[in-house]
Motif scaffolding. Structure first.
Motif, PDB file in Angstrom:
ATOM      1  N   ARG A 279       4.981   8.606  -4.983  1.00 15.89           N
ATOM      2  CA  ARG A 279       4.686   7.356  -4.285  1.00 15.89           C
ATOM      3  C   ARG A 279       5.981   6.722  -3.782  1.00 15.89           C
ATOM      4  NH1 ARG A 279       4.748   2.119  -5.379  1.00 15.89           N
ATOM      5  NH2 ARG A 279       5.070   2.266  -7.624  1.00 15.89           N
TER       6      ARG A 279
ATOM      7  N   ALA B 154       7.635   0.652  -3.213  1.00 15.78           N
ATOM      8  CA  ALA B 154       6.862  -0.348  -2.479  1.00 15.78           C
ATOM      9  C   ALA B 154       7.626  -1.664  -2.421  1.00 15.78           C
ATOM     10  CB  ALA B 154       5.504  -0.558  -3.139  1.00 15.78           C
TER      11      ALA B 154
ATOM     12  N   TYR C 181      -4.045  -2.198   1.991  1.00 18.26           N
ATOM     13  CA  TYR C 181      -2.632  -1.874   1.794  1.00 18.26           C
ATOM     14  C   TYR C 181      -2.470  -0.793   0.729  1.00 18.26           C
ATOM     15  CZ  TYR C 181       1.879  -2.005  -0.413  1.00 18.26           C
ATOM     16  OH  TYR C 181       3.052  -1.620  -0.996  1.00 18.26           O
ATOM     17  N   LEU C 182      -3.172  -0.940  -0.382  1.00 17.92           N
ATOM     18  CA  LEU C 182      -3.049   0.048  -1.458  1.00 17.92           C
ATOM     19  C   LEU C 182      -3.553   1.419  -1.011  1.00 17.92           C
ATOM     20  CD1 LEU C 182      -4.126  -2.172  -4.490  1.00 17.92           C
ATOM     21  CD2 LEU C 182      -1.816  -1.363  -3.943  1.00 17.92           C
TER      22      LEU C 182
ATOM     23  N   ARG D 121      -0.830   2.927   1.068  1.00 19.34           N
ATOM     24  CA  ARG D 121       0.275   3.386   0.225  1.00 19.34           C
ATOM     25  C   ARG D 121      -0.065   4.705  -0.466  1.00 19.34           C
ATOM     26  NH1 ARG D 121       2.579  -0.868  -4.025  1.00 19.34           N
ATOM     27  NH2 ARG D 121       1.115   0.078  -5.490  1.00 19.34           N
TER      28      ARG D 121
ATOM     29  N   CYS E  65       8.265   2.226   1.436  1.00 17.52           N
ATOM     30  CA  CYS E  65       7.262   1.623   2.324  1.00 17.52           C
ATOM     31  C   CYS E  65       7.366   0.113   2.167  1.00 17.52           C
ATOM     32  CB  CYS E  65       5.853   2.131   2.031  1.00 17.52           C
ATOM     33  SG  CYS E  65       5.156   1.697   0.434  1.00 17.52           S
TER      34      CYS E  65
ATOM     35  N   THR F 233       5.942  -3.856   3.471  1.00 21.38           N
ATOM     36  CA  THR F 233       4.912  -4.647   4.131  1.00 21.38           C
ATOM     37  C   THR F 233       5.293  -6.115   4.086  1.00 21.38           C
ATOM     38  OG1 THR F 233       2.538  -5.084   4.277  1.00 21.38           O
ATOM     39  CG2 THR F 233       3.469  -4.980   2.078  1.00 21.38           C
TER      40      THR F 233
ATOM     41  N   ARG G   4       2.057  -5.999  -7.326  1.00 27.22           N
ATOM     42  CA  ARG G   4       1.692  -4.751  -6.644  1.00 27.22           C
ATOM     43  C   ARG G   4       2.903  -4.047  -6.044  1.00 27.22           C
ATOM     44  NH1 ARG G   4      -2.337  -8.346  -4.341  1.00 27.22           N
ATOM     45  NH2 ARG G   4      -4.277  -8.176  -5.498  1.00 27.22           N
ATOM     46  N   PHE G   5       4.074  -4.668  -6.134  1.00 26.17           N
ATOM     47  CA  PHE G   5       5.260  -4.138  -5.468  1.00 26.17           C
ATOM     48  C   PHE G   5       6.380  -3.861  -6.463  1.00 26.17           C
ATOM     49  CE2 PHE G   5       2.818  -6.547  -2.440  1.00 26.17           C
ATOM     50  CZ  PHE G   5       2.808  -5.722  -1.326  1.00 26.17           C
ATOM     51  N   ASP G   6       7.215  -2.888  -6.085  1.00 26.02           N
ATOM     52  CA  ASP G   6       8.369  -2.558  -6.914  1.00 26.02           C
ATOM     53  C   ASP G   6       9.532  -3.506  -6.660  1.00 26.02           C
ATOM     54  OD1 ASP G   6       7.097  -0.154  -7.949  1.00 26.02           O
ATOM     55  OD2 ASP G   6       7.435   0.709  -5.961  1.00 26.02           O
TER      56      ASP G   6
END
Length: 201
Positions: A3, A6, A98-99, A102, A115, A117, A130-132
């Motif tokens: 993945r 994010a 969005y998920l 991804r 990625c 957004t 939801r994001f790194d």
């Protein structure tokens, strides 16, 4: 499946989130904006169309039978209750889309390392988990007023203060210079993320 890292871009109206997203795209990141997802939903999602018609009426539809963004904006402009209803309708679906996007990136033979957004209400709706990584873009009030493309309204009052966003973010950019300045800064962030992606866990 690998993945991508994010990243979310957030910040106030007129701070330059879209410009930052463009800079990340030019540095090789896969990008999508919440606005692009909303545009897609209004054009193609029948459940969203039906919900808008049930709440706001047939007058929200354009000649093509799809919800018209301009008409919807006029209907919710200055009406806090209607605006909150619309956000409550769209935000969960935007997050789902969005998920899915991804996950599709991660399934590619050669997925992007990063990625990105644009999420204007990231902290306000609790979406940061939801994001790194989170990038906050800020700019002085007068400069933001010059940049914003819509009539000033009360949306700023509903946003988390910039200082709190900066405190919680991983990266912060004060967008008072040129696009070249922003582009160079984003290049540094991308290099840092690439190094992190290549480091064994």
């Amino acid at each position: 499946m690998r993945r991508p890292i994010a990243v979310a871009i957030t910040g106030g109206i007129g701070a330059g989130k879209s410009t930052a997203l463009e800079a990340f795209r030019s540095h090789g990141a896969a990008t999508v904006s919440s606005d692009e997802i909303v545009h897609h939903l209004l054009a193609a999602d029948d459940e969203v169309r039906d919900a808008i018609v049930a709440r706001l009426g047939e007058g929200m539809l354009g000649e093509d039978g799809r919800p018209d963004r301009g008409r919807i904006a006029q209907a919710v402009f200055g009406d806090r209750e209607q605006l909150e209803w619309l956000e409550g309708l769209l935000h969960p679906i935007v997050s789902r889309e969005y998920l899915t996007w991804r996950e599709q990136l991660g399934a590619l033979d050669d997925p992007p390392r990063v990625c990105v957004t644009e999420v204007p209400l990231l902290y306000e709706v609790g979406a940061e988990e939801r994001f790194d990584k989170v990038v906050v873009v800020t700019a002085p009030t007068k400069l933001r007023e010059q940049r914003r493309r819509v009539v000033q309204d009360d949306r700023d009052a509903r946003l988390l203060p910039d200082r709190e966003k900066v405190r919680r973010a991983d990266f912060h950019y004060v967008n008072t210079g040129s696009f070249e300045d922003l582009h160079a800064w984003v290049g540094g962030v991308m290099a840092e993320l690439a190094a992190e992606a290549s480091t064994p866990a």
